[in-house]
Design an enzyme around this catalytic site. Structure first.
Site: not given
Ligand code: AMP
Ligand code: ZN
Length: 145
Positions: A109, A111
């Site tokens: 993903h 950001h």
């Molecule tokens: P990363 O650290 O790049 O793997 O980012 C994962 C992101 O996913 C974090 O910023 C979390 O806050 C976000 N996240 C995890 N679960 C959910 C969810 N169910 N809905 C929206 N964001 C999420």
């Protein structure tokens, strides 16, 4: 042989696959055939959005090149809309690979993080190189491609 970035998690256990499949709700902002985008529930700034390829892969090393055009188009659309909706003057596109880089969800993903002048967020901590170190490291990286 295990290739770094190859999927090792069952998609049924993957939280972003479950969001893509509609099993878990999200605050959706954009969807097309290849990509889903929704608000991050722990935002670094209001409007922080995740742009997620619908097809499961763990990280950038496993991402098929042929999916890149759709992904770039979505990043541009979502980035522009987030900037307008939040009144931000700019935005980051950030993507974490592997736990050492802060990856916590192992479904690739990107950001989108809106920024405004004077918002106080600091993501850039820059250092320096010693004598000769920069050229040596550049050569070491280049020879691995
Ligand atoms: P990363 O650290 O790049 O793997 O980012 C994962 C992101 O996913 C974090 O910023 C979390 O806050 C976000 N996240 C995890 N679960 C959910 C969810 N169910 N809905 C929206 N964001 C999420
Ligand atoms: Zn997944």
């Amino acid at each position: 042989m295990h290739v770094k970035g190859e999927s090792s998690m069952a998609e049924s256990e993957c939280i972003f696959c479950r969001i893509v499949n509609g099993e878990i709700p999200c605050a959706k902002v954009y969807e097309d055939d290849a990509v889903l985008a929704f608000l991050d529930l722990g935002p670094m700034a209001k409007g922080h959005t995740l742009v997620v390829p619908k097809r499961h892969c763990e990280n950038l090393l496993a991402f098929p090149e042929e999916e890149a055009p759709a992904l770039i188009a979505a990043l541009k659309k979502v980035g522009n809309a987030v900037m307008q909706a939040t009144g931000a003057g700019g935005f980051h596109v950030l993507q974490n690979n592997f736990p050492a880089a802060g990856q916590t969800v192992f479904h690739l993903h990107w950001h989108i993080i809106p920024r405004s002048e004077g918002d106080g967020m600091s993501l850039w901590a820059q250092g320096t190189y010693g004598e000769g170190e920069m050229a040596e490291l550049a050569a070491s990286i280049a020879e691995r491609m």
